[in-house]
Design a protein around this motif. Sequence first.
Motif, PDB file in Angstrom:
ATOM      1  N   HIS A  88      -5.386  -3.797   0.333  1.00 57.13           N
ATOM      2  CA  HIS A  88      -4.364  -4.015  -0.732  1.00 57.13           C
ATOM      3  C   HIS A  88      -5.023  -3.352  -1.977  1.00 57.13           C
ATOM      4  O   HIS A  88      -6.470  -3.495  -2.144  1.00 57.13           O
ATOM      5  CB  HIS A  88      -4.414  -5.628  -1.066  1.00 57.13           C
ATOM      6  N   PRO A  89      -4.369  -2.536  -2.604  1.00 53.93           N
ATOM      7  CA  PRO A  89      -4.910  -2.122  -4.030  1.00 53.93           C
ATOM      8  C   PRO A  89      -5.587  -2.808  -4.901  1.00 53.93           C
ATOM      9  O   PRO A  89      -6.681  -2.211  -5.384  1.00 53.93           O
ATOM     10  CB  PRO A  89      -3.627  -1.403  -4.753  1.00 53.93           C
ATOM     11  N   ALA A  90      -5.405  -4.129  -5.002  1.00 54.40           N
ATOM     12  CA  ALA A  90      -6.101  -4.944  -5.892  1.00 54.40           C
ATOM     13  C   ALA A  90      -7.610  -5.605  -5.355  1.00 54.40           C
ATOM     14  O   ALA A  90      -8.296  -5.868  -6.066  1.00 54.40           O
ATOM     15  CB  ALA A  90      -5.428  -6.301  -6.347  1.00 54.40           C
ATOM     16  N   TYR A  91      -7.711  -5.243  -3.995  1.00 52.92           N
ATOM     17  CA  TYR A  91      -8.856  -5.501  -3.294  1.00 52.92           C
ATOM     18  C   TYR A  91      -9.945  -4.146  -3.018  1.00 52.92           C
ATOM     19  O   TYR A  91     -10.812  -4.438  -2.177  1.00 52.92           O
ATOM     20  CB  TYR A  91      -8.564  -6.299  -2.231  1.00 52.92           C
ATOM     21  N   ARG A  92      -9.372  -3.031  -3.401  1.00 55.93           N
ATOM     22  CA  ARG A  92     -10.211  -1.834  -2.971  1.00 55.93           C
ATOM     23  C   ARG A  92     -11.552  -1.830  -3.570  1.00 55.93           C
ATOM     24  O   ARG A  92     -11.703  -2.588  -4.728  1.00 55.93           O
ATOM     25  CB  ARG A  92      -9.309  -0.679  -3.247  1.00 55.93           C
ATOM     26  N   VAL A 102      -5.639  -8.838   3.324  1.00 57.41           N
ATOM     27  CA  VAL A 102      -5.979  -7.789   2.157  1.00 57.41           C
ATOM     28  C   VAL A 102      -6.371  -6.528   2.801  1.00 57.41           C
ATOM     29  O   VAL A 102      -6.444  -5.361   2.296  1.00 57.41           O
ATOM     30  CB  VAL A 102      -6.674  -8.281   0.940  1.00 57.41           C
ATOM     31  N   ARG A 135     -14.483  -2.839  -2.538  1.00 53.98           N
ATOM     32  CA  ARG A 135     -15.225  -4.046  -2.156  1.00 53.98           C
ATOM     33  C   ARG A 135     -15.633  -3.853  -0.665  1.00 53.98           C
ATOM     34  O   ARG A 135     -16.500  -5.016  -0.442  1.00 53.98           O
ATOM     35  CB  ARG A 135     -14.378  -5.236  -2.239  1.00 53.98           C
ATOM     36  N   HIS A 182       2.239   1.916  -3.488  1.00 51.59           N
ATOM     37  CA  HIS A 182       1.210   2.253  -4.254  1.00 51.59           C
ATOM     38  C   HIS A 182       0.830   3.809  -4.283  1.00 51.59           C
ATOM     39  O   HIS A 182       0.628   4.365  -5.155  1.00 51.59           O
ATOM     40  CB  HIS A 182      -0.191   1.453  -4.058  1.00 51.59           C
ATOM     41  N   CYS A 234       0.885  -1.226  -0.026  1.00 53.42           N
ATOM     42  CA  CYS A 234      -0.039  -0.198  -0.110  1.00 53.42           C
ATOM     43  C   CYS A 234       1.004   1.352   0.120  1.00 53.42           C
ATOM     44  O   CYS A 234       0.623   2.220  -0.765  1.00 53.42           O
ATOM     45  CB  CYS A 234      -0.745   0.047   1.059  1.00 53.42           C
TER      46      CYS A 234
END
Length: 130
Positions: A81-85, A61, A87, A29, A26
């Motif tokens: 985690h940027p890939a799980y934002r 995450v 949500r 990122h 994070c």
Amino acid sequence: MTMHSMQTNALNDQQVHAIRNLQQICFQHEGLENEPFLSSEMNSDPSLPCFFLHYEEEMLVGFLSAFFPTADEVEVNGFVHPAYRKRGIFSSLVTEARKAYSTLSFHQMLFQVESSCESGKVYVRARYTH
């Protein structure tokens, strides 16, 4: 997809390692620097759960830490985690924290957001306009 959340007032070595790994992702990122304190010893009540962790497929995450400098306020810091934002993970962690603290009489919940954290600023503006 298997997901679960947990809360605790003390972190084991594996959890600290997972938090530091997530934090590094994070931080890279968004260029962040503000590291959460990963101990409850400075909280006004160290027995309260102050760490909220969200896992998906055994990978951490989402993370929220709560610091209680006094019985009147709680300061919140966390990241996803940027890939799980986008949500609802951080919102879910905030809801869990608020439930855990529903019997307490603190007057304010302060969200720590670094000036370079665009996702944090957007989150707070959208959900906590006051």
